[in-house]
Design a protein around this motif. Structure first.
Motif, PDB file in Angstrom:
ATOM      1  N   GLU A  48       2.489   1.723  -3.433  1.00  0.00           N
ATOM      2  CA  GLU A  48       1.547   2.267  -4.417  1.00  0.00           C
ATOM      3  C   GLU A  48       1.348   3.764  -4.190  1.00  0.00           C
ATOM      4  O   GLU A  48       1.282   4.538  -5.158  1.00  0.00           O
ATOM      5  CB  GLU A  48       0.217   1.532  -4.326  1.00  0.00           C
ATOM      6  CG  GLU A  48      -0.805   1.932  -5.391  1.00  0.00           C
ATOM      7  CD  GLU A  48      -0.369   1.579  -6.800  1.00  0.00           C
ATOM      8  OE1 GLU A  48      -0.902   2.192  -7.756  1.00  0.00           O
ATOM      9  OE2 GLU A  48       0.509   0.703  -6.976  1.00  0.00           O
ATOM     10  N   HIS A  49       1.258   4.157  -2.936  1.00  0.00           N
ATOM     11  CA  HIS A  49       1.093   5.583  -2.619  1.00  0.00           C
ATOM     12  C   HIS A  49       2.280   6.386  -3.138  1.00  0.00           C
ATOM     13  O   HIS A  49       2.105   7.457  -3.752  1.00  0.00           O
ATOM     14  CB  HIS A  49       0.963   5.772  -1.108  1.00  0.00           C
ATOM     15  CG  HIS A  49       1.050   7.202  -0.659  1.00  0.00           C
ATOM     16  ND1 HIS A  49       0.016   8.098  -0.823  1.00  0.00           N
ATOM     17  CD2 HIS A  49       2.078   7.900  -0.078  1.00  0.00           C
ATOM     18  CE1 HIS A  49       0.385   9.280  -0.364  1.00  0.00           C
ATOM     19  NE2 HIS A  49       1.620   9.188   0.090  1.00  0.00           N
ATOM     20  N   ARG A  99       2.357   6.673  -6.960  1.00  0.00           N
ATOM     21  CA  ARG A  99       1.397   7.664  -7.457  1.00  0.00           C
ATOM     22  C   ARG A  99       1.894   9.084  -7.174  1.00  0.00           C
ATOM     23  O   ARG A  99       1.696   9.993  -7.987  1.00  0.00           O
ATOM     24  CB  ARG A  99       0.020   7.435  -6.834  1.00  0.00           C
ATOM     25  CG  ARG A  99      -0.636   6.152  -7.333  1.00  0.00           C
ATOM     26  CD  ARG A  99      -2.043   5.975  -6.825  1.00  0.00           C
ATOM     27  NE  ARG A  99      -2.634   4.749  -7.342  1.00  0.00           N
ATOM     28  CZ  ARG A  99      -3.169   4.636  -8.556  1.00  0.00           C
ATOM     29  NH1 ARG A  99      -3.232   5.695  -9.344  1.00  0.00           N
ATOM     30  NH2 ARG A  99      -3.663   3.494  -8.973  1.00  0.00           N
ATOM     31  N   ASP A 100       2.532   9.272  -6.040  1.00  0.00           N
ATOM     32  CA  ASP A 100       3.107  10.587  -5.729  1.00  0.00           C
ATOM     33  C   ASP A 100       4.186  10.928  -6.742  1.00  0.00           C
ATOM     34  O   ASP A 100       4.281  12.073  -7.211  1.00  0.00           O
ATOM     35  CB  ASP A 100       3.681  10.576  -4.317  1.00  0.00           C
ATOM     36  CG  ASP A 100       4.286  11.928  -3.919  1.00  0.00           C
ATOM     37  OD1 ASP A 100       3.543  12.769  -3.401  1.00  0.00           O
ATOM     38  OD2 ASP A 100       5.503  12.125  -4.150  1.00  0.00           O
ATOM     39  N   SER A 143       0.830  -1.208   0.000  1.00  0.00           N
ATOM     40  CA  SER A 143       0.000   0.000   0.000  1.00  0.00           C
ATOM     41  C   SER A 143       0.863   1.255   0.000  1.00  0.00           C
ATOM     42  O   SER A 143       0.541   2.247  -0.659  1.00  0.00           O
ATOM     43  CB  SER A 143      -0.935  -0.001   1.206  1.00  0.00           C
ATOM     44  OG  SER A 143      -0.197  -0.065   2.423  1.00  0.00           O
ATOM     45  N   LYS A 144       1.963   1.223   0.747  1.00  0.00           N
ATOM     46  CA  LYS A 144       2.869   2.369   0.800  1.00  0.00           C
ATOM     47  C   LYS A 144       3.587   2.532  -0.535  1.00  0.00           C
ATOM     48  O   LYS A 144       3.756   3.654  -1.039  1.00  0.00           O
ATOM     49  CB  LYS A 144       3.888   2.169   1.923  1.00  0.00           C
ATOM     50  CG  LYS A 144       4.847   3.351   2.114  1.00  0.00           C
ATOM     51  CD  LYS A 144       4.117   4.593   2.595  1.00  0.00           C
ATOM     52  CE  LYS A 144       5.100   5.696   2.949  1.00  0.00           C
ATOM     53  NZ  LYS A 144       4.409   6.937   3.368  1.00  0.00           N
TER      54      LYS A 144
END
Length: 250
Positions: free
Chosen positions: A59-60, A63-64, A56-57
């Motif tokens: 992916e975050h 995207r950033d 999850s991190k």
């Protein structure tokens, strides 16, 4: 985005055009799905270094990176950073977000070159692009692209994405300034042979694309491809099929 959109009223501007003579498009995340390619390319390049980072991190952070959370591309457009410099800033930010040391300065150029090789293989048009261009051809409406990037780089991007049919292209370098300066928009109209007020400009940025086009005398249209659609306003197009409907309505 809602406030900016309400102030710009892109669709209302479109309907003030008696006859559409031509259409200019932004490229990145309007015609070519750069965001998806950037995210996938980032995951590929960081697979080893980020192996202990939660999915999850990861992916975050991906995207950033793709969304330029560092604000580095704007600084590149302003002449404050080189192209490699803006990418290095984004890489450093990404590694910092997961508490890791970034590649050393001497390795950043290699990272960027490898990323470029990967991401270029991933460049592809959105599914609605060719249908839209086919419809414009059928209506005998000329079209082209105006981009905030180097023209030769964007020409290659269109080719690799299978969009070499777009012959008219203006880059920030050949126009002498990036959007929202009026010069790129005016250069595009000149190449199309269309009047400013009868030319539509379609892009995903409410300021650079829509506000810039309107200020330059064109008719700006915002396309929002986000899956969550932050606004229900009919003034925002969710795909390029809607654009063809608007043109036919004129």
């Amino acid at each position: 985005m809602n406030n900016a959109t309400n102030a710009l009223n892109p669709t209302h501007a479109v309907f003030s055009v008696a006859r559409v003579e031509g259409v200019l498009f932004d490229i990145d995340d309007t015609l070519v799905d750069l965001n998806t390619a950037s995210i996938q390319g980032f995951h590929h390049l960081t697979a080893e270094d980020f192996r202990e980072v939660l999915d999850s991190k990861r992916e975050h952070v991906a995207r950033d990176y793709a969304d330029d959370g560092a604000g580095a591309y704007e600084r590149y457009m302003a002449g404050e950073l080189t192209f490699l410099g803006q990418r290095a800033e984004r890489i450093r930010r990404a590694y910092a977000l997961v508490g890791l040391e970034p590649p050393p300065p001497e390795a950043l150029g290699i990272w960027s070159a490898r990323y470029e090789d990967v991401v270029q293989e991933l460049w592809a048009p959105f599914p609605d692009v060719h249908d839209c261009l086919d419809a414009l051809d059928a209506l005998s409406i000329p079209y082209g692209a105006v981009s905030n990037n180097v023209e030769s780089y964007q020409r290659n991007k269109l080719r690799l994405a299978g969009l070499e049919r777009i012959q008219v292209l203006v880059g920030s370098d050949t126009a002498g300034a990036p959007k929202p300066d009026p010069r790129p928009f005016h250069a595009g109209c000149t190449l199309l042979g269309t009047k400013f007020a009868a030319t539509l400009y379609v892009g995903d940025n409410p300021v650079h694309d829509v506000q810039g086009a309107n200020a330059a005398g064109l008719r700006g249209i915002l396309v929002d491809r986000a899956t969550d659609h932050k606004s229900d306003s009919p003034e925002i197009l969710q795909n390029l099929g809607s654009l063809v409907s608007i043109i036919r309505g004129n």
